[in-house]
Design an enzyme around this catalytic site. Structure first.
Site, PDB file in Angstrom:
ATOM      1  N   ASP A 103       1.194 110.291  10.847  1.00  0.00           N
ATOM      2  CA  ASP A 103       2.268 109.926  11.775  1.00  0.00           C
ATOM      3  C   ASP A 103       3.386 110.974  11.645  1.00  0.00           C
ATOM      4  OD1 ASP A 103       4.226 108.719  13.281  1.00  0.00           O
ATOM      5  OD2 ASP A 103       4.212 106.810  12.224  1.00  0.00           O
ATOM      6  N   LYS A 131      -1.146 110.552  15.246  1.00  0.00           N
ATOM      7  CA  LYS A 131      -0.060 110.106  16.127  1.00  0.00           C
ATOM      8  C   LYS A 131       0.892 111.292  16.287  1.00  0.00           C
ATOM      9  CE  LYS A 131       1.497 105.708  15.580  1.00  0.00           C
ATOM     10  NZ  LYS A 131       2.363 104.636  15.028  1.00  0.00           N
ATOM     11  N   PHE A 152       2.542 101.139  17.787  1.00  0.00           N
ATOM     12  CA  PHE A 152       2.146 100.488  16.534  1.00  0.00           C
ATOM     13  C   PHE A 152       0.703 100.020  16.663  1.00  0.00           C
ATOM     14  CE2 PHE A 152       3.191  96.736  13.493  1.00  0.00           C
ATOM     15  CZ  PHE A 152       2.515  97.387  12.466  1.00  0.00           C
ATOM     16  N   ASP A 159      -2.778  98.022   8.783  1.00  0.00           N
ATOM     17  CA  ASP A 159      -2.374  96.625   8.665  1.00  0.00           C
ATOM     18  C   ASP A 159      -1.159  96.270   9.503  1.00  0.00           C
ATOM     19  OD1 ASP A 159      -0.606  98.177   6.850  1.00  0.00           O
ATOM     20  OD2 ASP A 159       0.177  96.196   6.321  1.00  0.00           O
TER      21      ASP A 159
HETATM   22  C1  PRP Z   1      -0.110 105.129   6.223  1.00  0.00           C
HETATM   23  C2  PRP Z   1      -1.289 106.087   6.236  1.00  0.00           C
HETATM   24  C3  PRP Z   1      -0.728 107.339   5.647  1.00  0.00           C
HETATM   25  C4  PRP Z   1       0.730 107.302   6.061  1.00  0.00           C
HETATM   26  C5  PRP Z   1       0.937 108.237   7.205  1.00  0.00           C
HETATM   27  O1  PRP Z   1      -0.056 104.483   4.997  1.00  0.00           O
HETATM   28  O2  PRP Z   1      -2.380 105.599   5.501  1.00  0.00           O
HETATM   29  O3  PRP Z   1      -0.861 107.362   4.248  1.00  0.00           O
HETATM   30  O4  PRP Z   1       1.033 105.965   6.435  1.00  0.00           O
HETATM   31  O5  PRP Z   1       2.261 108.183   7.674  1.00  0.00           O
HETATM   32  P1  PRP Z   1       3.218 109.452   7.736  1.00  0.00           P
HETATM   33  O6  PRP Z   1       2.459 110.565   8.394  1.00  0.00           O
HETATM   34  O7  PRP Z   1       4.372 108.972   8.577  1.00  0.00           O
HETATM   35  O8  PRP Z   1       3.629 109.797   6.352  1.00  0.00           O
HETATM   36  P2  PRP Z   1       0.985 103.304   4.684  1.00  0.00           P
HETATM   37  O9  PRP Z   1       2.210 103.892   4.063  1.00  0.00           O
HETATM   38  O10 PRP Z   1       1.168 102.463   5.901  1.00  0.00           O
HETATM   39  O11 PRP Z   1       0.234 102.490   3.537  1.00  0.00           O
HETATM   40  P3  PRP Z   1      -1.118 101.625   3.620  1.00  0.00           P
HETATM   41  O12 PRP Z   1      -2.238 102.587   3.958  1.00  0.00           O
HETATM   42  O13 PRP Z   1      -1.276 101.037   2.259  1.00  0.00           O
HETATM   43  O14 PRP Z   1      -0.932 100.592   4.695  1.00  0.00           O
END
Ligand code: PRP
Length: 185
Positions: A103, A131, A152, A159
């Site tokens: 993201d 994204k 989202f 999740d």
């Molecule tokens: C999500 C995904 C990445 C991160 C990407 O994990 O798995 O690790 O966000 O986002 P970014 O590019 O904005 O840094 P999350 O922090 O939601 O944890 P989870 O996988 O345990 O839900």
């Protein structure tokens, strides 16, 4: 499964599985004759890693990292915290970071800098979802599944307040549920 917060399906199970197969074929081709250390970032990437790994035709081993950037918020805070480090050294290994979604890029930027310093033989990234509209820092994605809109999305490892990671497709949340998922301020 009835999902009351679902607005619409973005990617169905067959679309995702076809893409996983394409990504696995590309990885298998590029790493022929080598062994790959797959590193999944908990928790979301576990589902993708399990599917990807089972389609790979090269020897693989697994390791896991846990970092936190979101908590229960639906927006990236930009804060990356290391919660669990790797079990094994990656020095001299061909490392492939497996991510469910990129993201802002902040998590991946942090991981790339951290792991590059441990002198792997190679370091690449395989991300199912990109994204692009959320990007704050540039990151390389060597194997990319889908570009998705800046909304989202939930399912296939991602999740909504820790639920729906087991849903085999990817869906967009209803706007009112998205608002409810944000922390109270
Ligand atoms: C999500 C995904 C990445 C991160 C990407 O994990 O798995 O690790 O966000 O986002 P970014 O590019 O904005 O840094 P999350 O922090 O939601 O944890 P989870 O996988 O345990 O839900």
């Amino acid at each position: 499964m009835h999902i009351p917060e679902m607005d619409r399906i973005l990617l169905d199970e067959s679309e995702i599985q076809a893409k996983v197969g394409e990504l696995a074929a590309a990885v298998s081709r590029d790493y022929r004759g080598k062994e790959v250390r797959l590193i999944a970032v908990l928790k979301g990437a576990v589902i993708f890693m399990a599917d990807l790994a089972r389609r790979l035709e090269v020897p693989v081993s697994f390791d896991f990292m846990a970092v936190s950037s979101y908590g229960h918020s639906t927006q990236s805070s930009g804060v990356v915290r290391i919660l669990k480090d790797l079990d094994e050294s990656i020095e001299g290994r061909h490392v492939l970071i497996v991510e469910d979604i990129v993201d802002t890029g902040l998590t991946l930027r942090y991981l790339l800098d951290l792991l590059e310093g441990r002198r792997p033989a190679s370091l690449r990234v395989c991300a199912l979802l990109d994204k692009v509209g959320g990007r704050k820092v540039a990151v390389p994605i060597h194997y990319r599944g889908f570009e998705i809109p800046n909304q989202f999305v939930v399912g296939y490892g991602l999740d909504y307040m820790e639920r729906y990671r087991n849903v085999p497709f990817l869906f967009i949340m209803k706007p009112e549920a998205q608002a409810a998922g944000k922390p109270a301020v």
